[in-house]
Structures are given as C-alpha cells and as structure tokens.
Design an enzyme around this catalytic site. Structure first.
Site, mmCIF file in Angstrom:
data_model
loop_
_atom_site.group_PDB
_atom_site.id
_atom_site.type_symbol
_atom_site.label_atom_id
_atom_site.label_comp_id
_atom_site.label_asym_id
_atom_site.label_seq_id
_atom_site.Cartn_x
_atom_site.Cartn_y
_atom_site.Cartn_z
ATOM 1 N N ALA A 44 0.870 -1.080 0.043
ATOM 2 C CA ALA A 44 0.029 -0.008 0.103
ATOM 3 C C ALA A 44 0.853 1.451 0.091
ATOM 4 C CB ALA A 44 -0.898 0.115 1.344
ATOM 5 N N PHE A 46 3.907 1.649 -1.275
ATOM 6 C CA PHE A 46 4.523 1.556 -2.621
ATOM 7 C C PHE A 46 3.408 2.359 -3.504
ATOM 8 C CE2 PHE A 46 5.293 0.140 -6.900
ATOM 9 C CZ PHE A 46 6.875 0.308 -6.918
ATOM 10 N N LYS A 125 20.886 -22.180 -17.950
ATOM 11 C CA LYS A 125 20.579 -21.981 -19.336
ATOM 12 C C LYS A 125 19.248 -21.720 -19.248
ATOM 13 C CE LYS A 125 20.911 -22.807 -24.030
ATOM 14 N NZ LYS A 125 19.723 -22.330 -24.624
HETATM 15 S S1 IVH Z 1 25.339 -16.470 -23.454
HETATM 16 C C1 IVH Z 1 27.557 -15.544 -26.627
HETATM 17 N N1 IVH Z 1 24.158 -17.396 -21.313
HETATM 18 O O1 IVH Z 1 20.812 -19.657 -25.080
HETATM 19 C C2 IVH Z 1 26.716 -16.311 -26.247
HETATM 20 N N2 IVH Z 1 22.717 -17.571 -23.190
HETATM 21 O O2 IVH Z 1 21.887 -20.385 -27.866
HETATM 22 C C3 IVH Z 1 25.505 -15.549 -25.697
HETATM 23 N N3 IVH Z 1 20.764 -18.519 -22.971
HETATM 24 O O3 IVH Z 1 19.656 -17.203 -27.169
HETATM 25 C C4 IVH Z 1 24.572 -16.197 -24.976
HETATM 26 N N4 IVH Z 1 20.857 -18.723 -20.940
HETATM 27 O O4 IVH Z 1 19.325 -16.319 -25.121
HETATM 28 C C5 IVH Z 1 23.885 -17.509 -22.215
HETATM 29 N N5 IVH Z 1 23.242 -17.890 -19.324
HETATM 30 C C6 IVH Z 1 23.224 -17.840 -20.425
HETATM 31 C C7 IVH Z 1 22.011 -18.167 -21.261
HETATM 32 C C8 IVH Z 1 21.948 -18.065 -22.586
HETATM 33 C C9 IVH Z 1 20.163 -18.957 -21.775
HETATM 34 C C10 IVH Z 1 20.156 -18.491 -24.481
HETATM 35 C C11 IVH Z 1 20.456 -17.418 -25.136
HETATM 36 C C12 IVH Z 1 20.894 -17.676 -26.676
HETATM 37 C C13 IVH Z 1 20.768 -19.170 -26.558
HETATM 38 C C14 IVH Z 1 22.129 -19.388 -27.067
#
Ligand code: IVH
Length: 682
Positions: A44, A46, A125
């Site tokens: 609230a 905020f 990832k």
């Molecule tokens: S680095 C130079 N770090 O994976 C490389 N990518 O095939 C740049 N992704 O579309 C990517 N988690 O969006 C990197 N911890 C992470 C990631 C990541 C997901 C995705 C990224 C890209 C794909 C790479």
C-alpha cells in the site's frame, strides 16, 4: 527577477527534487520487490508513492521523463514492430549433450589456450527469449528481440513493462552506452496463474512458460504485456562505452551488472576444469525442479575475458562457451494415426497423431516419424503404444514402440505411392530417403508450403499470413505464387472466412511492409532446396546481388564457403526453372527490394582477419604440430580443409609434403612454409 517569478522557479526546483526523490525511492523498492524478492515496505505504501508521482506528473507534464516509473505502462499499441540492427550480433551457443562432449570442449579450450586447467563461469541456461537492452546515458532507450542474431524487433514498450528491468541506471556519470544481454521468461508460478486466468476466461492456454513469455512479449499492445508477469535475467553484455565494466572476468561483469540492479541468477558460479563443470551440471540438475523458472541446461563460459578473446568465435557461436543440455524427456502414449504431409519441396513426411501426452512441460499431440525407412526400422504401426521424446525446441519424435502392447494383426504401414494432396505420382529417387510428390507447383500442398515459407518470420516476415489463410487463398485460387500476394486487394480478402475488414487491411499493410527486405531474407524466402538461412546469408555476402547469384554456375557457387556440389546444384536448378525466374521478376516488379551488398556491413563476425580463407596443411612443420597450426588459423577465423581444391587459398607445407603440395603448385595456389604462416598470423 520579480519576487513571484523567483518563488515560482524555486518551487519548480523543489518539485523537481521531490520527483527525483520519489522516483529513486520507487525504483529502490521496485528493485527490492522484483529483483531481490525482499520487500521492506507494504504494497500500500508503494502504491501511494506511485499515485503521488502520477499526480505530480499530471500537474507538471513537462517534468515527465522516459525513465520515470510511471512510464512502464501506457504506451499506445503499435501497428508493427520496427526492425533493430544489433550493434553487436546476438550469437548462439554450441550444445553438448553428454559428458564426453563436455570433456572434448574442455580439451579444446585447454589446447587452444595451452593451459592445463581452465576456470569457467557457470550459469543456468534459461529457457526463455533472448533480448538486448540498450541504456544511453543511463536511460533504457531500446529493447530488442534476438531475431536472426543481426536484426531483431524493437520491443522497447513491452520490455518497459517488465518490472525487474531498470528504466534507468542509478549511478553517477552514467555511460553513453551500455547494452545488456539476457533472457526474458515467465516464472513457473506466474505461468500457472496465467493459465488459470486464461481458462476462467475461456481463452487459449499456453503450452509452457516459454510460449507464454514469447506470446506476451510479441504483443503489439504493451498493455497486454503489462498484464502478464514477465521476468528478466542478465547474462552478458553487448556493445558498451562504460569504463566501469570490469575487463578481467565474466563473473566480475555479472557482479557489476547485479550492482546496477539487473537481475542475475543466484545459481551462477565459478569452477575449475571438467570436474567442476560436471559437478555443477549435476548440482543444477538436482535443483531443476525447485528453481522458480524453467531451464533446459547450463552454460559454461571461459571466465577470463582475455582467454575468451584468444579463443574467439566460430561461425555464429563463441568458442569459449557451450550449453550443456539436459537429456530429452520421454513419455508413453498411443499412436492413433499416421498422416502423410507434403512439404515445400514435395517431400512426403509421415506424421504421428498421438493421444495427447505431457512430455517435458508440453502437451504433445503430433510427432515426426521422419520417413518410411525410419518407420520400418522402428516397426511403428497405428494403434501401437509408443515412446515419445521431446528435447528443447525440437519437434517431438517417436523413439520406439512397446511391442508387448501391440494388438495382433496391426497392419504394417506403407507410404502412399500417390501424393495425398494432388494425386500425382510419388517417387523415391535412388539416393534419397524420402518420397516426393511429382506434382511440382501444380500440387496445392507444395504451393501452400512455398507461400507459407515465403511469408515466414525469418523470411519476408508477413505477419498474419498463417496456414488457414493460405489454405483458403490457394483453394479459392486467389493466389498461386508468392508474387500474387503483392497484387491482393481488400475485395479479394473480404470474401474469405473469418476475415474482418480490419484484419484484411492489417494483412495488406504487412505485405506492403515486407517489400523492404534484405537480400539474405529474400534468397531464403525463395525456398530453394538445401538453402537455409545461413546459406542464404553466405550467398548474399559473397555474391552481393541477386543478379550475380542467378547468373552463378555451380563452380562459382562452390567458391562460397560451406557450399558444396549438392547445394550448388539445387541453386542452379532453381534458377534454371523458367517459372521461378518469372515469379522473381514479378516480385521485383511489385516493388520488393533490398539494399544490394548490405550484408557485408551486417556481419561483424566476418571481420576476423582470416575469415573466408581456406588453408590446407601438408608435411611435417618444424615446430608446430598439425593441431597447433590448425588452432592458430582457426582462432583468426580461417578454415583448415583436408584436401586441395580451387577453393584453397593457401597450402602450408613442411618437410616431406605429399601430393597436396604438387596439386597446389599445379593449381597455382600460394604455398607457405611455417615461417610464412607465422608471419601471416602475426
Ligand atoms: S550466453 C555469446 N548465457 O541461449 C553467447 N545464453 O544459444 C551468448 N541463453 O538465445 C549467449 N541462458 O538467449 C548465454 N546463461 C546464458 C543463457 C543463454 C540462456 C540463451 C540465449 C541464446 C541461447 C544461445
């Protein structure tokens, strides 16, 4: 200055200061709430600060700034997304699926760096969508999707609605430019809540958090995006002009980003060597279900930035990083039918229709069966219980059947010998695994697929031209070829089912917008067999113009890197076809255009000193091993091939060279010794 004016200007100064204080307090609490997940004031309180700021800004609209927290929502809906050329390409990552592949990666890195053990930054990832955020003088000014890695879509208004993305960098002397790369995703809990809401409203459910995030981000109306809770995690940088960015290690860069209030995954770490990588993979794998977001693996990056630069890039991916993916997920279900689909090039593909089954977070109803040989090899029959596998974004496939569950008398599947779409004969050429419809562009299925491919996002990007519409337009003889799209008028569209005037005019606008394209997209859109996006780009870069591409013979085409005789033949065959040349002429006459040679400017990766150069090594070099020489050439973007041809640029010869040396001399190719090579590498 009169007393009244002075009082007024002082009060304006006071209001400005008050607004500043309010904005930074709101930003701080926003950060505590959305990034740290650790609010220190009640909601609230905020809300009341936000209301106060809105009120003051309404009274003094001249004091509203781009980065005010009131500017997150409220932008007007767009007609279409504008294109954004990335200052630095947004690369992809190579994948490893096994321990052996990770070991090989670490070995390559150690060899490339002549080191015995390398330090890696390790991260989850994220299974979301890559975006790039640009901050100019500390203000978030542009947000873009990855697109094809070189050009993406401007989704700034949508990204502003993502609460964990700072609208401004609260630092003294902000940099002229700072580009943040990261992933937008939807937390699992928000995804479940969204689907419950969708269900209650009788609206379509999303298959998984990734699709929900993608659907929410690609909205032309930012208020829709704002109504979906999206999250963001930073994982790196694009271009920047910021002296405070650490230049020693990736993990220091991440700590710096966190200090600027960007969300960074808690699970990031630093490990040594293969054993460290594999232990991290295991640890995150065990944690996967408890994480608030979906991940499809982990990412390993050489930690030292100097070492990253030493290793460099190969094609579209860095050599210094790799994604280690989790194994595919599998489930059992019943195969209720096999449907034969006709592709763009006439290939008949059997598709399995399945009893819906939940695999790896998605409900799967179709799976690919590849071709007749695969069906025979796995002995798949309608009615069987089958094992379905899904890995990441890949189309689900049938791994095997469960023979014990087969009912007796299930018939063996046979591929039809006629095209199910046009009835023409289907034939299988001696060296091919697939049968093809011989109906060519008389076959409506092939025509439809060719048009859909032409209009697809990575090709001419005609938004709104989906499968149902193309079906209707081809079936009603409104269009026959992609060129016909540019002759469509409102009247022709208005008679189609479910086509309101608004969507018809939107479609016409999208078709009109697609006229300004790039040579790469256009070549890819033509749907030439064996010419995917990467090949289209290589062709555009190396030949520079469509006329030159159309005139090139097989030999000329094979001078382009990665193009061999088969691809060259497909290209020559395509342009030899009078019908195809006619469609191209019609497209050009309708105003479809591109900047010839533009791709040359587009690809920064090509900028490595030996890009496009092919080397062949022969004989024993005095100091370098073959492997070392190869590494050195590849680090600078060159390619090392096993045999000498006209495409070879240099042959590096040591003592006792073989026939490759003679061939090089015959073909007039420059021959270098080791010293010559080393001078060139310097
Ligand atoms: S680095 C130079 N770090 O994976 C490389 N990518 O095939 C740049 N992704 O579309 C990517 N988690 O969006 C990197 N911890 C992470 C990631 C990541 C997901 C995705 C990224 C890209 C794909 C790479």
């Amino acid at each position: 200055m009169s007393v009244i004016l002075q009082l007024m200007s002082e009060s304006i100064e006071y209001i400005k200061q008050h607004i500043q204080t309010l904005r930074s307090t709101i930003d701080l609490h926003n950060y505590r709430y959305y990034v740290l997940d650790d609010p220190t004031i009640p909601d609230a309180e905020f809300d009341s600060m936000m209301r106060e700021l809105e009120h003051i800004e309404q009274e003094h609209p001249q004091l509203v700034t781009l980065d005010s927290p009131t500017q997150r929502v409220g932008a007007v809906p767009l007609k279409a997304f504008a294109q954004v050329t990335h200052r630095q390409p947004m690369l992809s990552l190579s994948n490893a699926f096994s321990t052996a592949e990770v070991e090989a990666f670490d070995r390559r890195i150690c060899e490339g760096l002549s080191a015995s053990c390398v330090e890696y930054a390790v991260e989850p990832k994220f299974d979301g969508l890559a975006v790039s955020l640009s901050y100019e003088w500390g203000v978030f000014t542009k947000g873009a999707t990855r697109g094809d890695g070189y050009t993406g879509e401007d989704i700034t208004a949508n990204l502003k609605t993502v609460r964990s993305i700072p609208l401004s960098l609260r630092v003294n002397n902000p940099p002229a430019l700072l580009e943040i790369r990261g992933e937008v995703l939807m937390l699992k809990a928000d995804f479940l809540a969204l689907n419950l809401r969708q269900q209650a409203r009788g609206e379509k459910l999303f298959a998984n958090p990734r699709n929900a995030a993608a659907g929410s981000l690609r909205q032309l109306d930012p208020s829709v995006t704002a109504s979906r809770r999206l999250a963001f995690f930073a994982y790196g940088l694009g271009e920047y002009d910021d002296l405070n960015v650490p230049c020693d290690t990736h993990d220091h860069v991440m700590t710096y980003l966190a200090s600027l209030h960007f969300p960074v995954a808690r699970e990031c770490g630093v490990v040594q060597g293969t054993s460290g990588l594999l232990a991290y993979f295991q640890q995150i794998g065990d944690l996967r279900d408890q994480l608030p977001y979906d991940i499809d693996g982990v990412v390993y990056k050489v930690n030292a930035i100097e070492q990253q630069q030493q290793l460099g890039y190969v094609s579209r991916a860095p050599r210094f990083a790799i994604a280690h993916k989790f194994p595919a997920q599998e489930a059992m279900t019943e195969l209720i039918g096999i449907e034969v689909q006709v592709g763009r090039t006439g290939a008949l593909t059997p598709v399995a229709r399945l009893n819906p089954v939940f695999v790896g977070g998605v409900t799967v109803t179709n799976a690919t069966l590849h071709n007749a040989d695969e069906i025979a090899r796995k002995d798949v029959r309608v009615g069987d219980t089958v094992v379905v596998r899904r890995a990441g974004d890949v189309i689900p496939e049938i791994v095997s059947v469960v023979p014990e569950k087969r009912s007796t008398g299930a018939p063996v599947f046979a591929m039809p010998d006629h095209c199910p779409a046009c009835g023409a004969r289907a034939i299988r050429l001696p060296n091919e695994t697939v049968s093809r419809c011989t109906g060519g562009l008389f076959c409506p299925a092939q025509r439809k697929q060719a048009i859909l491919h032409f209009a697809s996002r990575r090709a001419m990007d005609i938004e709104g031209l989906g499968e149902k519409l193309v079906d209707q337009m081809v079936d009603n003889a409104i269009i026959r070829t992609p060129a016909d799209l540019y002759r469509l008028g409102l009247a022709a569209l208005a008679n189609l089912e479910r086509m309101a005037e608004k969507s018809a005019s939107n479609l016409l606008q999208a078709i009109e917008n697609s006229k300004h394209t790039t040579l790469t997209r256009f070549v890819y859109a033509l749907g030439i067999r064996n010419v995917g996006e990467a090949t289209a780009k290589d062709l555009a870069i190396h030949l520079g113009s469509l006329d030159r591409l159309m005139a090139a013979d097989s030999e000329r085409l094979q001078q382009v890197s990665d193009i061999g005789p088969i691809v060259a033949e497909s290209i020559v065959d395509f342009f030899a076809e009078a019908h195809n040349r006619e469609v191209i002429e019609q497209l050009r006459a309708s105003g479809v255009q591109w900047l010839e040679h533009e791709e040359k400017l587009d690809s920064k990766i090509q900028a490595l000193p030996l890009s496009g150069k092919t080397f062949v090594l022969t004989g024993t070099l005095p100091t370098l091993s073959r492997e070392q020489a190869k590494e050195k050439i590849e680090l600078l973007g060159g390619k090392v091939s096993g045999s000498v041809s006209k495409k070879t640029d240099y042959v590096v010869a040591g003592s006792d060279p073989g026939s490759k040396y003679d061939k090089a001399v015959n073909l007039g190719i420059t021959v270098l010794d080791e010293a010559g090579l080393l001078t060139m590498l310097q």
